[in-house]
Design an enzyme around this catalytic site. Structure first.
Site, mmCIF file in Angstrom:
data_model
loop_
_atom_site.group_PDB
_atom_site.id
_atom_site.type_symbol
_atom_site.label_atom_id
_atom_site.label_comp_id
_atom_site.label_asym_id
_atom_site.label_seq_id
_atom_site.Cartn_x
_atom_site.Cartn_y
_atom_site.Cartn_z
ATOM 1 C CG ASN A 109 -7.774 0.314 1.174
ATOM 2 O OD1 ASN A 109 -7.227 0.502 2.257
ATOM 3 N ND2 ASN A 109 -7.347 0.880 0.062
ATOM 4 N NE ARG B 125 -12.131 9.054 1.147
ATOM 5 C CZ ARG B 125 -11.170 8.151 1.324
ATOM 6 N NH1 ARG B 125 -10.091 8.464 2.022
ATOM 7 N NH2 ARG B 125 -11.281 6.948 0.784
ATOM 8 C CG ASP C 204 -1.674 1.212 1.463
ATOM 9 O OD1 ASP C 204 -2.337 1.654 0.518
ATOM 10 O OD2 ASP C 204 -1.627 1.750 2.588
ATOM 11 C CG ASP D 14 -2.586 2.304 6.545
ATOM 12 O OD1 ASP D 14 -3.261 3.202 7.088
ATOM 13 O OD2 ASP D 14 -2.441 2.227 5.313
ATOM 14 C CB SER E 291 -1.857 3.289 -4.003
ATOM 15 O OG SER E 291 -2.483 4.346 -3.312
ATOM 16 N N GLY E 292 -4.914 2.516 -3.185
ATOM 17 C CA GLY E 292 -6.251 3.038 -3.384
ATOM 18 C C GLY E 292 -6.238 4.547 -3.583
ATOM 19 C CE LYS F 118 -4.853 -0.872 -1.858
ATOM 20 N NZ LYS F 118 -4.162 -0.350 -0.680
ATOM 21 C CG ASP G 186 -2.124 7.356 0.238
ATOM 22 O OD1 ASP G 186 -1.908 8.573 0.209
ATOM 23 O OD2 ASP G 186 -2.361 6.673 -0.782
ATOM 24 C CD GLU H 68 -4.415 7.550 4.190
ATOM 25 O OE1 GLU H 68 -4.959 7.480 3.060
ATOM 26 O OE2 GLU H 68 -3.963 6.558 4.803
#
Length: 287
Positions: free
Chosen positions: A237, A122, A77, A234, A166-167, A211, A79, A86
């Site tokens: 997701n 967001r 991941d 972390d 990454s998301g 992912k 962020d 983030e």
């Protein structure tokens, strides 16, 4: 099955010999140094970790199988894992919607909200932000977490494939991947119009299942199995890929992730992931 207890501490505190001896005695084995802030203890049976972790709170104490420790795929991941921030929260801060977006992010990472829908909500709050602001965010606010580049370069130097999944957004992920040394990266694509964010991302959104799909695709293409992979993250997701990997690591993670992972790192930096695999300090890649 034989097991290994791996003890890691922060680089600043190190792992004093006296404290290591106490931990090894509690574990019932002989310690073997891996580095200034790390050691391992070979065990025939896994002990109960909860009381040991409580007795040595300044250490990360994890158990890994003695066999097959070195992984051939690193999938990470971005962020709050490879970088300490983030990116979506920083984008919102520059767009003037920081508090609202940070609250959504916290709930999404804890698994309280659907990640894909929360991401759409967001980024909608950043509509109209100029791309120049992203340049400032990258240049002024984004740096690698300690140990990130050493982790990636060491595993790559020993033949592992390294991927940042990454998301977050490709705009940042491509730059972070290059800085850390990842050979591949995947993330969500921000959409722009006339140099400004439209408030949307390209579909489909890369989230938890994507992912996991990335891990599956990479292991197949590399002729590996999920057991050959190390996944680290972390947030909620990251759960699917962490559960599927041979070594799933929660790095300074939300409780739901820490409970599900094979190993949890809260004190040490990202080089702890090398020690979990049995690497010694002398084997670390250096700039």
């Amino acid at each position: 099955m034989a097991w290994v207890a791996v003890l890691t501490a922060s680089a600043e505190a190190g792992l004093p010999d006296a404290r290591l001896a106490e931990a090894a005695d509690a574990l019932g084995g002989r310690p073997e140094r891996l580095g200034p802030e790390a050691a391992q203890v070979a065990l025939e049976a896994p002990p109960a970790l909860a009381p040991l972790r409580a007795a040595f709170p300044e250490l990360d104490l994890n158990l890994v199988p003695a066999e097959g420790r070195r992984k051939r795929l690193l999938i990470a991941d971005m962020d709050s894992t490879i970088i300490p921030v983030e990116c979506i929260d920083l984008v919102a801060e520059y767009a003037g919607t920081g508090p609202e977006v940070r609250a959504i992010t916290e709930r999404a990472m804890a698994g309280e909200l659907d990640f894909e829908d929360s991401l759409r909500a967001r980024i909608a709050l950043a509509e109209g932000l100029e791309e120049a602001a992203l340049v400032r965010i990258h240049d002024e606010r984004i740096a690698l977490n300690p140990g990130a580049r050493t982790l990636v370069r060491t595993m790559a130097g020993h033949g592992a494939h390294t991927a940042l999944v990454s998301g977050g957004f490709t705009w940042f992920a491509g730059r972070v991947a290059a800085a850390a040394g990842f050979v591949e990266h995947r993330a969500n694509t921000l959409l722009f119009e006339d140099g400004r964010l439209t408030g949307r991302v390209a579909e489909p959104v890369l989230g938890r299942e994507a992912k996991l799909q990335a891990l599956d695709e990479m292991t197949r293409s590399l002729k590996l199995t999920p057991a050959d992979a190390l996944a680290v993250g972390d947030g909620a997701n990251d759960l699917a890929m962490i559960r599927a990997a041979g070594l799933g690591v929660a790095f300074r993670a939300k409780p739901v992730v820490a409970e599900a992972a094979d190993a949890r790192i809260t004190q040490a930096d990202l080089t702890a992931l090398l020690y979990l695999q049995g690497y010694r300090f002398e084997e670390f890649a250096r700039d």
